[in-house]
Design an enzyme around this catalytic site. Structure first.
Site, PDB file in Angstrom:
ATOM      1  N   TYR A  52      23.508   9.778 -10.978  1.00  8.37           N
ATOM      2  CA  TYR A  52      22.336  10.595 -10.662  1.00  8.37           C
ATOM      3  C   TYR A  52      21.701  11.086 -11.957  1.00  8.37           C
ATOM      4  CZ  TYR A  52      21.014  11.418  -5.900  1.00  8.37           C
ATOM      5  OH  TYR A  52      20.463  11.278  -4.664  1.00  8.37           O
ATOM      6  N   GLU A  54      18.419  13.070 -12.019  1.00  8.43           N
ATOM      7  CA  GLU A  54      17.177  13.794 -11.685  1.00  8.43           C
ATOM      8  C   GLU A  54      16.619  14.469 -12.922  1.00  8.43           C
ATOM      9  OE1 GLU A  54      17.431  16.465  -8.398  1.00  8.43           O
ATOM     10  OE2 GLU A  54      17.670  14.850  -6.947  1.00  8.43           O
ATOM     11  N   ASP A 198      -4.467  -0.555 -10.705  1.00  4.83           N
ATOM     12  CA  ASP A 198      -3.201  -1.023 -10.150  1.00  4.83           C
ATOM     13  C   ASP A 198      -3.042  -2.511 -10.483  1.00  4.83           C
ATOM     14  OD1 ASP A 198      -1.071  -1.853  -8.658  1.00  4.83           O
ATOM     15  OD2 ASP A 198      -1.812  -1.105  -6.735  1.00  4.83           O
ATOM     16  N   THR A 224       3.911  -2.709 -10.539  1.00  2.00           N
ATOM     17  CA  THR A 224       5.281  -3.020 -10.163  1.00  2.00           C
ATOM     18  C   THR A 224       5.920  -3.710 -11.359  1.00  2.00           C
ATOM     19  OG1 THR A 224       4.728  -5.215  -9.340  1.00  2.00           O
ATOM     20  CG2 THR A 224       4.666  -3.424  -7.726  1.00  2.00           C
ATOM     21  N   LYS A 227       6.715  -8.581 -10.108  1.00  2.31           N
ATOM     22  CA  LYS A 227       5.857  -9.720  -9.727  1.00  2.31           C
ATOM     23  C   LYS A 227       5.700 -10.646 -10.933  1.00  2.31           C
ATOM     24  CE  LYS A 227       4.027  -6.956  -5.973  1.00  2.31           C
ATOM     25  NZ  LYS A 227       2.865  -6.369  -5.287  1.00  2.31           N
ATOM     26  N   ARG A 233      12.989  -5.115  -8.892  1.00  3.38           N
ATOM     27  CA  ARG A 233      12.037  -4.524  -7.947  1.00  3.38           C
ATOM     28  C   ARG A 233      11.851  -3.042  -8.257  1.00  3.38           C
ATOM     29  NH1 ARG A 233       9.985  -6.628  -3.541  1.00  3.38           N
ATOM     30  NH2 ARG A 233      10.951  -8.504  -4.320  1.00  3.38           N
TER      31      ARG A 233
HETATM   32  C1  LIG Z   1       2.798  -5.281  -4.458  1.00  2.00           C
HETATM   33  C2  LIG Z   1       1.746  -4.263  -4.657  1.00  2.00           C
HETATM   34  C3  LIG Z   1       2.026  -2.887  -4.580  1.00  2.00           C
HETATM   35  C4  LIG Z   1       3.279  -2.328  -3.959  1.00  2.00           C
HETATM   36  O1  LIG Z   1       4.448  -2.610  -4.464  1.00  2.00           O
HETATM   37  P1  LIG Z   1       5.820  -2.317  -3.654  1.00  2.00           P
HETATM   38  O2  LIG Z   1       6.791  -2.408  -4.782  1.00  2.00           O
HETATM   39  O3  LIG Z   1       5.931  -3.385  -2.628  1.00  2.00           O
HETATM   40  O4  LIG Z   1       5.743  -0.959  -3.078  1.00  2.00           O
HETATM   41  C5  LIG Z   1       1.039  -2.000  -4.950  1.00  2.00           C
HETATM   42  N1  LIG Z   1      -0.168  -2.425  -5.346  1.00  2.00           N
HETATM   43  C6  LIG Z   1      -0.482  -3.729  -5.393  1.00  2.00           C
HETATM   44  C7  LIG Z   1      -1.845  -4.134  -5.842  1.00  2.00           C
HETATM   45  C8  LIG Z   1       0.458  -4.684  -5.042  1.00  2.00           C
HETATM   46  O5  LIG Z   1       0.123  -5.973  -5.066  1.00  2.00           O
END
Ligand SMILES: *Cc1c(COP(=O)(O)O)cnc(C)c1O
Length: 426
Positions: A52, A54, A198, A224, A227, A233
């Site tokens: 942990y 925090e 994002d 993220t 990807k 993840r």
């Molecule tokens: C995949 C994605 C997310 C979310 O990611 P998670 O890890 O699945 O919560 C947020 N924004 C965009 C543009 C994404 O493609």
């Protein structure tokens, strides 16, 4: 010798083995998926899951942080260097939580946010109606042009002037073209909104310098790690100094408790891997493969949203093929080609059974596939679509896919050379 997992829980062990076989015996074209390296896998399956932590390095709520502090600081440093950002928060559990963190760092419940409509390629958490982001905030989605499939900055500017959002979100989950983050930054500034960018999908292309980074033009950048960036993840937030405290407070204690230290540790490893010429070459090949796949699909008479791709993904518009995305995705899955059905801009069909199919090349590129294989995959897809009701043909393609997969085994033990990697020694 049997592993501990095999001995203790043979059922789960067997299911993991089956998933491994599925991942190696199929062509994974889901653009948000990838294969991580052995090093990332080891870090994320380590004892760090037991701790942990925090709080943040130097100010935790539990003792025993001698090592976690060092690791989190290392992860932050590597992320900041890679993205040239003032500040990095590496604790968000996922991209969705990272987005919530970005909004709550900047604005209050009831304020207005403006993001790309989900059915035009935006993410759920950009204010789509079933997401809490549209319940906590007022949401004004912007479209892409249904004619060109591209962002139309005149339309976005008009909407922004009319609705005066407090946050404008750039970035997408199903948009095949490069995004002009500077233009978003300008519109946001003109209407007095914050700009949240994002880059969950394209982060790997950004760190490789293939797409322009939003970092100079956005108040907060959300991403993220799993990807195109090819880490475990998780989620991350980058921001300018002035937002650093607000971002950190929004993530903890605002939204989360203890960070997932095993993920954070694996993020540190993945960032070292991404800071190499090998990763840059990988990201370039991802885009080359997407272009080769797109060109061949066009030769087969497929329509692509926006006519092609600048990144790692392709959005097929199947209307001229008289079959919808779900039926094609299911047939392709039986042929060992894994995709997802997707809406297209202005889709006449409902999101649950839309006209489009989304394809991407990050995973096949990690397996070492190049343009010839991308073209071959386009041929497979074409054969399946042309024979959508002929199960024998579909099963036959499955056999050919298996053969291709065996020539490009999953690099379970691939190791990114560390010799160039300055980040690792700091
Ligand atoms: C995949 C994605 C997310 C979310 O990611 P998670 O890890 O699945 O919560 C947020 N924004 C965009 C543009 C994404 O493609």
């Amino acid at each position: 010798m049997k592993t501990a997992l095999e001995q203790y829980d043979p059922q789960i062990f067997e299911l993991i083995r089956q998933e491994e076989a599925r991942q190696s015996g199929s062509i994974r074209l889901i653009p948000s998926e990838n294969y991580v390296s052995k090093a990332v896998m080891q870090a994320s399956a380590s004892c760090m899951t037991n701790k942990y932590a925090e709080g943040y390095p130097g100010r935790r709520y539990y003792e025993g942080q001698q090592v976690t502090d060092l690791i989190e600081k290392m992860a932050q440093q590597r992320v900041k260097k890679l993205f040239k950002a003032d500040h990095a928060n590496v604790q968000p559990y996922s991209g969705s939580v990272a987005n919530l963190g970005a909004y709550t760092a900047l604005i209050n419940p009831g304020d207005t946010i403006m993001g790309m409509s989900l059915i035009h390629g935006g993410h759920l958490t950009h204010g789509w109606k079933v997401s809490v982001t549209s319940k906590f905030f007022k949401s004004v989605p912007y479209p892409v042009s249904t004619e060109t499939g591209r962002l139309d900055f005149n339309v976005i500017e008009e909407l922004a002037k009319e609705h005066r959002p407090k946050v404008i979100i750039s970035g997408a989950t199903a948009y095949p073209r490069e995004i002009d983050f500077e233009a978003f930054g300008t519109i946001a500034r003109d209407v007095g909104a914050y700009h949240v960018s994002d880059i969950a999908h394209i982060a790997g292309l950004v760190v490789a310098g293939i797409h322009k980074s939003p970092v100079p033009y956005a108040d907060i950048v959300s991403t993220t790690s799993h990807k195109t960036l090819r880490g475990p993840r998780g989620g991350m937030l980058l921001c300018k100094k002035e937002h650093a405290d607000a971002v950190d407070r929004a993530v903890f204690p605002g939204l989360q408790g203890g960070p997932h230290m095993h993920t954070l540790t694996a993020i540190a490893v993945a960032m070292a891997e991404a800071d190499t010429p090998e990763f840059v070459a990988y990201a370039k090949q991802v885009v080359k493969n997407a272009k080769a796949l797109a060109e061949r699909l066009l030769e087969h008479g497929f329509n692509l949203v926006s006519g092609g791709t600048d990144n790692h993904l392709i959005l097929l518009d199947l209307r001229n093929k008289n079959v919808r995305g779900k039926k094609v995705a299911k047939a392709l899955d039986r042929a060992r080609i894994v995709t997802n059905y997707n809406t297209i801009p202005g889709d006449p069909s409902p999101p649950a059974d839309p006209s489009g199919l989304r394809l991407g090349t990050p995973a096949i590129t990690t397996r070492g596939m190049k343009e010839p294989e991308a073209r071959q995959i386009a041929d497979f897809i074409n054969t399946v679509v042309e024979n959508i009701d002929n199960e024998a043909v579909i099963q036959n393609i499955g056999k050919e896919v298996l053969l291709l997969c065996s020539q490009f085994p999953v690099p379970e033990h691939f190791i990114i050379p560390n010799k160039h990697n300055a980040a690792s020694s700091r």
